[in-house]
Enzyme design. Structure first.
Site, PDB file in Angstrom:
ATOM      1  N   TYR A   1      -8.868   5.329   7.975  1.00  0.00           N
ATOM      2  CA  TYR A   1      -9.112   5.736   9.129  1.00  0.00           C
ATOM      3  C   TYR A   1     -10.100   6.940   9.469  1.00  0.00           C
ATOM      4  CZ  TYR A   1      -4.701   3.277  10.618  1.00  0.00           C
ATOM      5  OH  TYR A   1      -3.859   2.153  10.720  1.00  0.00           O
TER       6      TYR A   1
ATOM      7  N   LYS B   1       1.392  -0.710  15.154  1.00  0.00           N
ATOM      8  CA  LYS B   1       2.885  -0.778  15.476  1.00  0.00           C
ATOM      9  C   LYS B   1       3.339  -2.008  16.244  1.00  0.00           C
ATOM     10  CE  LYS B   1       4.635   2.860  13.496  1.00  0.00           C
ATOM     11  NZ  LYS B   1       5.103   2.177  12.398  1.00  0.00           N
TER      12      LYS B   1
ATOM     13  N   TYR C   1       4.500   5.982  10.473  1.00  0.00           N
ATOM     14  CA  TYR C   1       3.398   5.030  10.156  1.00  0.00           C
ATOM     15  C   TYR C   1       4.315   4.185   9.026  1.00  0.00           C
ATOM     16  CZ  TYR C   1      -0.862   2.351   9.172  1.00  0.00           C
ATOM     17  OH  TYR C   1      -1.861   1.740   8.823  1.00  0.00           O
TER      18      TYR C   1
ATOM     19  N   HIS D   1       0.782  -1.281   0.093  1.00  0.00           N
ATOM     20  CA  HIS D   1       0.019   0.092  -0.063  1.00  0.00           C
ATOM     21  C   HIS D   1       0.774   1.277  -0.035  1.00  0.00           C
ATOM     22  CE1 HIS D   1      -4.088  -1.837   1.651  1.00  0.00           C
ATOM     23  NE2 HIS D   1      -3.608  -2.125   0.731  1.00  0.00           N
TER      24      HIS D   1
ATOM     25  N   PRO E   1      -3.733  -0.308  19.020  1.00  0.00           N
ATOM     26  CA  PRO E   1      -3.466  -0.699  17.576  1.00  0.00           C
ATOM     27  C   PRO E   1      -3.725   0.404  16.371  1.00  0.00           C
ATOM     28  CG  PRO E   1      -5.835  -1.302  18.216  1.00  0.00           C
ATOM     29  CD  PRO E   1      -5.059  -0.913  19.588  1.00  0.00           C
TER      30      PRO E   1
HETATM   31  C1  PHB Z   1      -5.743  -4.503  10.823  1.00  0.00           C
HETATM   32  O1  PHB Z   1      -5.673  -4.758   9.450  1.00  0.00           O
HETATM   33  O2  PHB Z   1      -6.042  -5.587  11.632  1.00  0.00           O
HETATM   34  C2  PHB Z   1      -5.259  -3.334  11.334  1.00  0.00           C
HETATM   35  C3  PHB Z   1      -4.724  -2.226  10.511  1.00  0.00           C
HETATM   36  C4  PHB Z   1      -4.320  -1.305  10.933  1.00  0.00           C
HETATM   37  C5  PHB Z   1      -4.448  -0.942  12.365  1.00  0.00           C
HETATM   38  C6  PHB Z   1      -4.884  -1.608  13.227  1.00  0.00           C
HETATM   39  C7  PHB Z   1      -5.313  -3.132  12.811  1.00  0.00           C
HETATM   40  O3  PHB Z   1      -3.927   0.426  12.735  1.00  0.00           O
END
Ligand code: PHB
Ligand code: APR
Length: 391
Positions: free
Chosen positions: A201, A298, A384, A72, A294
């Site tokens: 997000y 990280k 990130y 990505h 999460p």
């Molecule tokens: C996930 O794909 O489970 C996932 C992705 C990004 C995050 C947390 C979990 O910040």
């Protein structure tokens, strides 16, 4: 039994450490209190930093990531009526990969098995002894009920937050930092193609939402809920309605496609750091020493960075009897731990409902800034996408 490194825990930290050590001809034994099937069945996160993918590629674990993972360029950040893409490749020249932790665990287990790794699953009563001496050892009851003992040069505590290693460090030596957030995530896995090409997000007055994925046919989505919320309150229809509202279904013609939910769980949110990450001949790595919420993706990447530093330190200790890296391991690892702890806290407090209207205006101002200012976007992208291991 005798080995060089007794590794407690067969999560990504423990399995990868045994793999990295084996690359350098250093023997280890893994002790895991769950069954192999249980460890393989756990649903966890799925974003790999570019430095994690590079490291895994260098040690022969890159093929399936390359073949089945999704590179990505960045992420979408959004709030009502606005969605912005942050392109990490343009901003910092690094991308991220979508590859489930479950898949990585499968690859690691397969690699360890084909290398003949000695591992005890369903090991009970795992107990650490004499960690402050040159002859630490671990006792446990094996799956057959037989008491066992492993003598080692060092013990690697990769047994997560609930394991014995973290608690084996004397309280007088420990320092603990903890922040528990007043919200949690309801996470679902759904057999439906993702409605987005990259992660979304979303800040929303009803609460945070995240659209992630596992493959072209499996989506992974999260909703902010209260920590004591009962999953029974969340029917599949209610979940999809809330996701549609928070992710902006219908905004600029974008549609969220619902589908069969195959798994749902509520994840608590906290930041936790315990130091030191080394005491005598016990070295902690991964969730055994630190937990991040999460939101910054990280947790897994920090575990990978820890064991990369630890294996380099142990190779130098065993091969050239040079303890410099082992002596600085805790400080070296904690530099990244605090950077990622800060970034995960920052993403979490920027995107979740939990304050008053003044807080909400501050969050929106921050979102406008990181999505309109190159300096702001670059800061997020650098963290990130991930800093080089050992930075
Ligand atoms: C996930 O794909 O489970 C996932 C992705 C990004 C995050 C947390 C979990 O910040
Ligand atoms: N004896 C042996 N093994 C144990 C014990 C014990 N008493 N207690 C726990 N374990 C095992 C767990 O069953 C688990 O398999 O230790 C392992 C720890 O693995 P993880 O929790 O996955 O932690 P880590 O390897 O550090 O990976 C961190 O995993 O939880 C995610 O978000 C986290 O992504 C991060 C990553």
């Amino acid at each position: 039994m005798r080995t060089r490194v007794a590794i407690i825990g067969a999560g990504p930290a423990g399995l990868l450490l045994s793999h990295l050590l084996d690359q350098e001809g250093i023997e280890s034994v893994i002790l895991e209190n769950r069954s192999e099937e249980y460890v393989l069945g756990r649903i966890r996160a799925g974003v790999l930093e570019s430095s994690s993918v590079e490291l895994l590629g260098e040690v022969g674990l890159g093929d399936r990531i390359e073949a089945e993972g999704q590179p990505h360029r960045g992420i979408y950040l959004q709030w009502p009526q606005e969605r912005h893409h942050l392109d990490f490749v343009d901003l910092v020249g690094r991308s991220v990969w979508i590859y489930g932790q479950t898949e990585l665990t499968k690859d690691l287990m397969a690699a360890r098995k084909s290398a003949g790794q000695q591992a005890f699953y369903e090991a009970a009563a795992v107990t650490l002894h004499d960690i402050e001496t040159e002859h630490p050892y671990v006792t446990f009851i094996d799956a057959g009920g037989t008491p066992q003992r492993i003598d080692a040069d060092v013990i690697a505590g990769c047994d997560g937050f609930h394991g014995p290693s973290r608690q084996a460090i004397p309280a007088a030596v420990q320092r603990i930092w903890e922040r528990v957030y007043p919200y949690a995530w309801l996470g679902v896995l759904a057999d439906v193609p993702p409605s987005t090409d990259e992660l979304i997000y979303a800040w929303h007055p009803d609460g945070f939402a995240l659209h992630s994925m596992r493959s072209e046919t499996v989506s992974r989505l999260y909703l902010q809920v209260t920590p004591d919320d009962d999953i029974a309150n969340w029917s599949d229809d209610r979940i999809w309605d809330a996701l549609a509202a928070r992710l902006g279904h219908g905004q600029d013609g974008w549609k969220l496609t619902p589908g069969p939910i195959t798994d749902k769980s509520v994840l608590p949110m906290r930041s936790y750091v315990q130091t030191p990450m080394r005491h005598g001949n016990l070295f902690l790595a991964g969730d055994a020493a630190h937990i991040v919420p999460p939101t910054g993706a990280k947790g897994l990447n920090l575990a990978i960075a820890d064991v990369s530093l630890l294996s380099t330190a142990l190779v130098s200790l065993f091969r050239s009897r040079d303890s410099a890296l082992a002596d600085s391991y805790s400080d070296d690892a904690l530099r990244r731990v605090w950077r990622c702890t800060h970034f995960s806290w920052w993403m979490t407090t920027m995107l979740h409902q939990g304050g008053d209207d003044f807080d909400a205006q501050l969050q929106l101002s921050q979102l406008r800034w990181v999505t309109s200012s190159e300096a702001g976007a670059t800061g997020l992208a650098e963290n990130y996408a991930g800093l080089p291991i050992g930075f």
